[in-house]
Motif scaffolding. Structure first.
Motif, PDB file in Angstrom:
ATOM      1  N   TRP A  61       0.825   4.919   6.874  1.00  0.00           N
ATOM      2  CA  TRP A  61       1.040   3.523   7.287  1.00  0.00           C
ATOM      3  C   TRP A  61       2.297   2.963   6.641  1.00  0.00           C
ATOM      4  CZ3 TRP A  61      -2.530  -0.411   9.472  1.00  0.00           C
ATOM      5  CH2 TRP A  61      -3.619   0.153  10.153  1.00  0.00           C
ATOM      6  N   HIS A  62       2.515   3.310   5.370  1.00  0.00           N
ATOM      7  CA  HIS A  62       3.659   2.778   4.616  1.00  0.00           C
ATOM      8  C   HIS A  62       4.340   3.941   3.892  1.00  0.00           C
ATOM      9  CE1 HIS A  62       2.892  -1.515   5.282  1.00  0.00           C
ATOM     10  NE2 HIS A  62       1.611  -1.199   5.209  1.00  0.00           N
ATOM     11  N   PRO A  63       5.241   4.655   4.589  1.00  0.00           N
ATOM     12  CA  PRO A  63       5.861   5.853   4.020  1.00  0.00           C
ATOM     13  C   PRO A  63       6.678   5.608   2.753  1.00  0.00           C
ATOM     14  CG  PRO A  63       6.164   5.767   6.406  1.00  0.00           C
ATOM     15  CD  PRO A  63       5.613   4.439   5.990  1.00  0.00           C
ATOM     16  N   SER A  64       7.050   4.378   2.501  1.00  0.00           N
ATOM     17  CA  SER A  64       7.841   4.109   1.299  1.00  0.00           C
ATOM     18  C   SER A  64       7.012   4.190   0.019  1.00  0.00           C
ATOM     19  CB  SER A  64       8.490   2.723   1.389  1.00  0.00           C
ATOM     20  OG  SER A  64       7.501   1.709   1.455  1.00  0.00           O
ATOM     21  N   ILE A  65       5.701   4.252   0.149  1.00  0.00           N
ATOM     22  CA  ILE A  65       4.807   4.339  -1.009  1.00  0.00           C
ATOM     23  C   ILE A  65       4.198   5.730  -1.052  1.00  0.00           C
ATOM     24  CG2 ILE A  65       2.772   3.385  -2.157  1.00  0.00           C
ATOM     25  CD1 ILE A  65       3.291   0.754  -0.743  1.00  0.00           C
ATOM     26  N   ALA A  66       4.412   6.451  -2.137  1.00  0.00           N
ATOM     27  CA  ALA A  66       3.886   7.812  -2.286  1.00  0.00           C
ATOM     28  C   ALA A  66       2.363   7.776  -2.406  1.00  0.00           C
ATOM     29  CB  ALA A  66       4.497   8.478  -3.510  1.00  0.00           C
ATOM     30  N   PRO A  67       1.672   8.826  -1.964  1.00  0.00           N
ATOM     31  CA  PRO A  67       0.200   8.829  -2.031  1.00  0.00           C
ATOM     32  C   PRO A  67      -0.351   8.530  -3.428  1.00  0.00           C
ATOM     33  CG  PRO A  67       0.955  10.638  -0.665  1.00  0.00           C
ATOM     34  CD  PRO A  67       2.186  10.011  -1.268  1.00  0.00           C
ATOM     35  N   GLY A  78     -17.937  -4.984  -5.827  1.00  0.00           N
ATOM     36  CA  GLY A  78     -17.721  -3.558  -5.999  1.00  0.00           C
ATOM     37  C   GLY A  78     -16.985  -2.854  -4.883  1.00  0.00           C
ATOM     38  N   LYS A  79     -16.534  -3.582  -3.856  1.00  0.00           N
ATOM     39  CA  LYS A  79     -15.820  -2.921  -2.765  1.00  0.00           C
ATOM     40  C   LYS A  79     -14.409  -2.548  -3.198  1.00  0.00           C
ATOM     41  CE  LYS A  79     -14.199  -3.252   1.962  1.00  0.00           C
ATOM     42  NZ  LYS A  79     -14.236  -3.904   3.275  1.00  0.00           N
ATOM     43  N   PRO A  80     -14.005  -1.284  -2.974  1.00  0.00           N
ATOM     44  CA  PRO A  80     -12.621  -0.891  -3.296  1.00  0.00           C
ATOM     45  C   PRO A  80     -11.632  -1.566  -2.353  1.00  0.00           C
ATOM     46  CG  PRO A  80     -14.071   1.030  -3.058  1.00  0.00           C
ATOM     47  CD  PRO A  80     -14.816  -0.147  -2.519  1.00  0.00           C
ATOM     48  N   VAL A  81     -10.533  -2.067  -2.920  1.00  0.00           N
ATOM     49  CA  VAL A  81      -9.468  -2.703  -2.141  1.00  0.00           C
ATOM     50  C   VAL A  81      -8.130  -2.313  -2.755  1.00  0.00           C
ATOM     51  CG1 VAL A  81     -10.857  -4.680  -1.389  1.00  0.00           C
ATOM     52  CG2 VAL A  81      -9.595  -4.803  -3.551  1.00  0.00           C
ATOM     53  N   ILE A  82      -7.081  -2.437  -1.967  1.00  0.00           N
ATOM     54  CA  ILE A  82      -5.736  -2.234  -2.490  1.00  0.00           C
ATOM     55  C   ILE A  82      -5.403  -3.400  -3.411  1.00  0.00           C
ATOM     56  CG2 ILE A  82      -3.296  -2.027  -1.850  1.00  0.00           C
ATOM     57  CD1 ILE A  82      -4.288  -0.878   0.837  1.00  0.00           C
ATOM     58  N   SER A  83      -4.697  -3.127  -4.487  1.00  0.00           N
ATOM     59  CA  SER A  83      -4.401  -4.165  -5.473  1.00  0.00           C
ATOM     60  C   SER A  83      -3.678  -5.344  -4.831  1.00  0.00           C
ATOM     61  CB  SER A  83      -3.549  -3.595  -6.608  1.00  0.00           C
ATOM     62  OG  SER A  83      -2.234  -3.356  -6.169  1.00  0.00           O
ATOM     63  N   ALA A  84      -3.980  -6.536  -5.324  1.00  0.00           N
ATOM     64  CA  ALA A  84      -3.357  -7.752  -4.798  1.00  0.00           C
ATOM     65  C   ALA A  84      -1.841  -7.695  -4.947  1.00  0.00           C
ATOM     66  CB  ALA A  84      -3.922  -8.969  -5.522  1.00  0.00           C
ATOM     67  N   HIS A  85      -1.380  -7.146  -6.063  1.00  0.00           N
ATOM     68  CA  HIS A  85       0.075  -7.051  -6.290  1.00  0.00           C
ATOM     69  C   HIS A  85       0.724  -6.177  -5.227  1.00  0.00           C
ATOM     70  CE1 HIS A  85       3.918  -6.622  -8.327  1.00  0.00           C
ATOM     71  NE2 HIS A  85       3.801  -5.308  -8.214  1.00  0.00           N
ATOM     72  N   GLN A  86       0.096  -5.041  -4.901  1.00  0.00           N
ATOM     73  CA  GLN A  86       0.680  -4.128  -3.917  1.00  0.00           C
ATOM     74  C   GLN A  86       0.627  -4.725  -2.511  1.00  0.00           C
ATOM     75  OE1 GLN A  86      -0.977  -0.062  -4.036  1.00  0.00           O
ATOM     76  NE2 GLN A  86       1.112   0.560  -4.544  1.00  0.00           N
ATOM     77  N   THR A  88       0.941  -7.758  -1.756  1.00  0.00           N
ATOM     78  CA  THR A  88       1.965  -8.798  -1.632  1.00  0.00           C
ATOM     79  C   THR A  88       3.205  -8.262  -0.941  1.00  0.00           C
ATOM     80  OG1 THR A  88       1.177  -9.901  -3.642  1.00  0.00           O
ATOM     81  CG2 THR A  88       3.422 -10.404  -2.921  1.00  0.00           C
ATOM     82  N   GLY A  89       3.504  -6.983  -1.179  1.00  0.00           N
ATOM     83  CA  GLY A  89       4.705  -6.405  -0.601  1.00  0.00           C
ATOM     84  C   GLY A  89       4.516  -5.797   0.773  1.00  0.00           C
ATOM     85  N   ILE A  90       3.284  -5.409   1.118  1.00  0.00           N
ATOM     86  CA  ILE A  90       3.073  -4.689   2.383  1.00  0.00           C
ATOM     87  C   ILE A  90       2.234  -5.473   3.384  1.00  0.00           C
ATOM     88  CG2 ILE A  90       3.268  -2.445   1.258  1.00  0.00           C
ATOM     89  CD1 ILE A  90       0.199  -2.260   1.361  1.00  0.00           C
ATOM     90  N   GLY A  91       1.631  -6.570   2.949  1.00  0.00           N
ATOM     91  CA  GLY A  91       0.743  -7.306   3.840  1.00  0.00           C
ATOM     92  C   GLY A  91      -0.688  -6.832   3.689  1.00  0.00           C
ATOM     93  N   PRO A  92      -1.628  -7.540   4.309  1.00  0.00           N
ATOM     94  CA  PRO A  92      -3.049  -7.213   4.106  1.00  0.00           C
ATOM     95  C   PRO A  92      -3.449  -5.892   4.755  1.00  0.00           C
ATOM     96  CG  PRO A  92      -2.788  -8.893   5.803  1.00  0.00           C
ATOM     97  CD  PRO A  92      -1.433  -8.698   5.195  1.00  0.00           C
ATOM     98  N   LEU A  93      -4.157  -5.095   3.991  1.00  0.00           N
ATOM     99  CA  LEU A  93      -4.779  -3.867   4.489  1.00  0.00           C
ATOM    100  C   LEU A  93      -6.167  -3.785   3.891  1.00  0.00           C
ATOM    101  CD1 LEU A  93      -2.132  -0.963   4.212  1.00  0.00           C
ATOM    102  CD2 LEU A  93      -2.960  -2.072   6.295  1.00  0.00           C
TER     103      LEU A  93
END
Length: 257
Positions: A61-67, A78-86, A88-93
């Protein structure tokens, strides 16, 4: 960006567990620590496989970010989510993973919330013992009328859809499964395809609101019948459903990092 919802599945085999060390560099320190405490080799393998699959797909989805650079947090429930800081740069996922014997899968969407759950059709299940912990009275009655050889598949279909819906909302163990009533839309195949669940609290719900439509959000549910597994997908979003994009991944794709 268009509204998208992707589901990626990967077959899991005990014969491949010797490849575990090759996957560990993709995981975070916390993920490596968690998987190392698991007693069974199959559990360690499936855990690593599912998390690596998610990381690889996020980088599609975002090739600029390594796995290995994705950062995950957990909500209060307890639900896993992408960090709020990250984000901010890519939009909500929103993200979710599932793993069971023989299969791992991940779901990603940029519109709403997603949950996914899977189970083997052949799993040894004592339906008589578990039914009251999972099904409503209506569901138990409906399944009891089926031929014996169809009852387990029907039970698994209901169970996985309920689990996926709770994973999408992030409610988790705060709701008892027998309070959720699952209805399949296709009368010719009553335990596969599109479904809905009554009694599911949605985010932002207040007393007296319609639980199927709160704040413009609708829970879209679908059960995919694979040869060996039930794969349940729940997507909490706006009223118009987003058709999921389903794809298969190979172990060699994960190892090529």
């Amino acid at each position: 960006m268009n509204n998208n919802l992707s589901v990626t599945v990967l077959g899991s085999s005990p014969a491949d567990t010797d490849q575990l060390e090759a996957l560990l560099p993709l995981l975070s320190d916390e993920e490596r620590s968690r998987q190392s405490t698991m007693r069974l080799a199959s559990d360690r393998w499936n855990f690593a496989l599912a998390h690596c699959l998610l990381r690889k797909e996020l980088s599609r989805w975002h090739p600029s970010i390594a796995p290995q650079s994705w950062i995950f947090e957990r909500t209060k429930t307890g639900k896993p989510v992408i960090s709020a800081h990250q984000q901010t740069g890519i939009g909500p996922l929103d993200i979710n993973i599932t793993h069971t014997d023989g299969l791992v899968a991940c779901a990603i969407t940029n519109c709403g919330q997603v949950g996914i759950d899977a189970e083997r059709w052949s799993r040894d299940i004592a339906i008589d013992r578990l039914a009251r912990d999972v099904l409503t009275h209506r569901e138990r009655t409906l399944i009891a009328k089926l031929p014996k050889d169809r009852q387990k598949a029907a039970f698994i279909s209901h169970w996985t859809l309920k689990e996926a819906s709770l994973k999408a909302t992030g409610i988790g163990l705060n709701v008892e499964l027998p309070s959720l009533d699952c209805h399949f839309a296709n009368s010719e195949q009553p335990f596969s395809g599109v479904a809905n669940i009554k009694g599911l609290p949605l985010p932002g719900e207040t007393s007296g609101t319609d639980r199927e439509n709160t704040g413009g959000q609708i829970m879209h549910l679908e059960l995919f019948e694979r040869a060996d597994h039930a794969l349940a997908l729940a997507h909490l979003g706006q009223q118009a459903p987003v058709s999921p994009s389903l794809s298969e991944c190979r172990l060699s794709d994960l190892l090529a990092h």
